[in-house]
Design a protein around this motif. Structure first.
Motif, PDB file in Angstrom:
ATOM      1  N   PRO A 186       0.806  -1.232   0.000  1.00  0.00           N
ATOM      2  CA  PRO A 186       0.000   0.000   0.000  1.00  0.00           C
ATOM      3  C   PRO A 186       0.833   1.274   0.000  1.00  0.00           C
ATOM      4  O   PRO A 186       0.358   2.325  -0.431  1.00  0.00           O
ATOM      5  CB  PRO A 186      -0.819  -0.124   1.301  1.00  0.00           C
ATOM      6  CG  PRO A 186      -0.867  -1.588   1.589  1.00  0.00           C
ATOM      7  CD  PRO A 186       0.461  -2.113   1.134  1.00  0.00           C
ATOM      8  N   CYS A 210      -2.104  -1.180   5.186  1.00  0.00           N
ATOM      9  CA  CYS A 210      -0.685  -1.273   5.541  1.00  0.00           C
ATOM     10  C   CYS A 210      -0.528  -1.596   7.020  1.00  0.00           C
ATOM     11  O   CYS A 210       0.249  -2.480   7.400  1.00  0.00           O
ATOM     12  CB  CYS A 210       0.012   0.045   5.199  1.00  0.00           C
ATOM     13  SG  CYS A 210       1.753   0.123   5.673  1.00  0.00           S
ATOM     14  N   LYS A 256       3.254   1.860  -1.870  1.00  0.00           N
ATOM     15  CA  LYS A 256       3.536   2.173  -3.263  1.00  0.00           C
ATOM     16  C   LYS A 256       2.256   2.244  -4.099  1.00  0.00           C
ATOM     17  O   LYS A 256       2.319   2.228  -5.322  1.00  0.00           O
ATOM     18  CB  LYS A 256       4.475   1.124  -3.858  1.00  0.00           C
ATOM     19  CG  LYS A 256       5.851   1.087  -3.218  1.00  0.00           C
ATOM     20  CD  LYS A 256       6.842   0.348  -4.092  1.00  0.00           C
ATOM     21  CE  LYS A 256       7.090   1.090  -5.390  1.00  0.00           C
ATOM     22  NZ  LYS A 256       8.131   0.475  -6.218  1.00  0.00           N
ATOM     23  N   SER A 257       1.118   2.321  -3.439  1.00  0.00           N
ATOM     24  CA  SER A 257      -0.151   2.383  -4.155  1.00  0.00           C
ATOM     25  C   SER A 257      -0.285   3.716  -4.890  1.00  0.00           C
ATOM     26  O   SER A 257       0.436   4.683  -4.619  1.00  0.00           O
ATOM     27  CB  SER A 257      -1.317   2.204  -3.176  1.00  0.00           C
ATOM     28  OG  SER A 257      -1.355   3.285  -2.252  1.00  0.00           O
ATOM     29  N   ASP A 258      -1.233   3.764  -5.804  1.00  0.00           N
ATOM     30  CA  ASP A 258      -1.480   4.996  -6.563  1.00  0.00           C
ATOM     31  C   ASP A 258      -1.905   6.138  -5.646  1.00  0.00           C
ATOM     32  O   ASP A 258      -1.513   7.289  -5.857  1.00  0.00           O
ATOM     33  CB  ASP A 258      -2.555   4.748  -7.624  1.00  0.00           C
ATOM     34  CG  ASP A 258      -2.091   3.799  -8.713  1.00  0.00           C
ATOM     35  OD1 ASP A 258      -0.852   3.673  -8.896  1.00  0.00           O
ATOM     36  OD2 ASP A 258      -2.948   3.181  -9.379  1.00  0.00           O
ATOM     37  N   ALA A 272      -5.535   2.583   2.062  1.00  0.00           N
ATOM     38  CA  ALA A 272      -4.143   2.150   1.917  1.00  0.00           C
ATOM     39  C   ALA A 272      -3.412   2.165   3.258  1.00  0.00           C
ATOM     40  O   ALA A 272      -2.690   1.225   3.602  1.00  0.00           O
ATOM     41  CB  ALA A 272      -3.420   3.043   0.908  1.00  0.00           C
TER      42      ALA A 272
END
Length: 416
Positions: free
Chosen positions: A31, A341, A33-35, A337
């Motif tokens: 998460p 995480c 590195k999520s958008d 996110a």
């Protein structure tokens, strides 16, 4: 007979807990590195706060089967975890998921093994052989971290593969792009070149925009050997340098290098996170330690926020301005996110505590660091942090070396 069965059962529970911890710890960085996290450019302390809050909320679940017990040693664990967790978030954002977890895991293995074997005197059959097993495991972990390095973390202009399989330099790639544009121009009817809309575009003498330079887009097709080729490549290299460096403590660092150093800090400093549990009373170890750990981590996180506020207040001399300088949590964008995480990390932490309880600090917490396998797979299959068939093969060879070290270490632990 009766004495050996409980031991075997406890060790089996320890290995099962280690496997579950590996899966959760290896995925908690996804998460980050999520958008949503990229769009918000979430501050590492904010992301760590999400983790801490979820850890505190989920810690009370252990009361379903464990009586409440609190020990101040949880605060010491929090002092190790929270700063290390902030460094891990920073490392994942700037160096990549696989290499950040890999470098941190390698250092954690070394630190936890040192505590368990040399300080606490945990049993192994042969210390030399156990040390060799750890060295083999570290060798594999370092190899995995090396081959998991993101291909674009330190260079915004990625080298393209040439026709003969050799990777071209940025300048060669730029020249090839001009050649491709020329071929397109030659195949286009001349009437299209006389279109007013084409004439309204930027001319050859105009400065290329930042987006065009980064993306490698060309708005004109000067002949090969033209000074424009070198000029635009120079612009690309300057922009690459800007995006691949970061200012920290007044020093301009290579972004990926600073991320790797942050991961190493987490491993060397945060690797002692489970050591305080060794000094906790018997009623507060194992699953019961989760509550003490969560409370301690919450106190340390709050302390870091207060220290950050005081830092801005000292600079601004205004409560409102100091508060305004604190980073945003972007709750509407980041609650999912950030919560995921924190949940994955909390699951990994819970089972790692059980692993340490049944297998010991030297083996239990070291084995848990095989979460690098999981994070590496995420990096390869989902985020594309490892490019090229040969590099991926070398990564998996390093993984086999690390697993071999783990198996040898477990053998040394079981030998009585």
């Amino acid at each position: 007979m009766s004495t050996s069965e409980p031991t075997t059962s406890c060790e089996l529970c320890g290995w099962i807990a280690a496997v579950l911890s590996i899966a959760a710890f290896g995925s908690f960085g996804v998460p980050i590195k999520s958008d949503a996290a990229k769009a918000c450019d979430i501050d590492p302390l904010c992301m760590q706060t999400y983790k801490t809050v979820v850890c505190l909320l989920t810690s009370w679940i252990v009361l379903l089967w464990e009586p409440f017990s609190y020990t101040p040693w949880g605060i010491i664990s929090g002092l190790f975890w929270v700063p290390g967790g902030v460094a891990t978030v920073f490392a994942i954002k700037n160096a990549g998921l696989a290499i950040a977890i890999g470098v941190g895991g390698s250092c954690i293995v070394l630190v936890s093994f040192t505590w368990g074997i040399l300080v606490f005197g945990e049993h192994v059959h042969n210390r030399i052989q156990a040390s060799m097993a750890v060295a083999l495991m570290l060798m594999g972990l370092v190899g995995m971290a090396y081959y998991s390095a993101p291909t674009v973390a330190h260079n915004a202009v990625m080298a393209e593969e040439s026709s003969d399989g050799i990777f071209a330099s940025p300048k060669t790639a730029a020249v090839r792009s001009y050649q491709e544009v020329e071929l397109e121009d030659r195949s286009t009817p001349s009437s299209e070149h006389n279109d007013d809309s084409c004439r309204d575009g930027p001319g050859e003498d105009e400065v290329v925009t930042e987006n065009e330079a980064v993306a490698g887009l060309k708005t004109a097709s000067p002949p090969l050997g033209s000074p424009d080729v070198d000029t635009r490549v120079s612009i690309q290299e300057d922009l690459a340098k800007e995006t691949s460096h970061i200012l920290f403590c007044g020093i301009r660092w290579q972004r990926r290098l600073l991320g790797i150093l942050a991961a190493a800090f987490n491993g060397c400093y945060g690797g002692s996170i489970m050591v305080p549990m060794k000094f906790a009373p018997p009623t507060a170890v194992g699953a019961a330690y989760v509550i003490s750990f969560a409370i301690g981590a919450t106190m340390v996180t709050a302390g870091l926020w207060f220290g950050r506020f005081l830092y801005h207040f000292q600079r601004e001399c205004s409560f409102s301005q100091a508060y305004g300088r604190l980073p945003s949590f972007y709750f509407r964008q980041m609650w999912l996110a950030g919560g995921l995480c924190g949940l994955l990390w909390s699951i990994g932490n819970f089972f790692s505590i059980l692993s340490v309880k049944y297998l010991g600090e030297g083996v239990g917490y070291s084995v848990v660091q095989l979460n690098l396998l999981v994070s590496g797979v995420w990096g390869i299959a989902y985020f594309g942090e490892v490019q090229g068939k040969e590099t991926i093969i070398k990564w998996f060879i390093s993984a086999v070396v690390a697993v071999t070290g783990i198996l040898l270490l477990s053998y040394e632990h079981h030998a009585k």
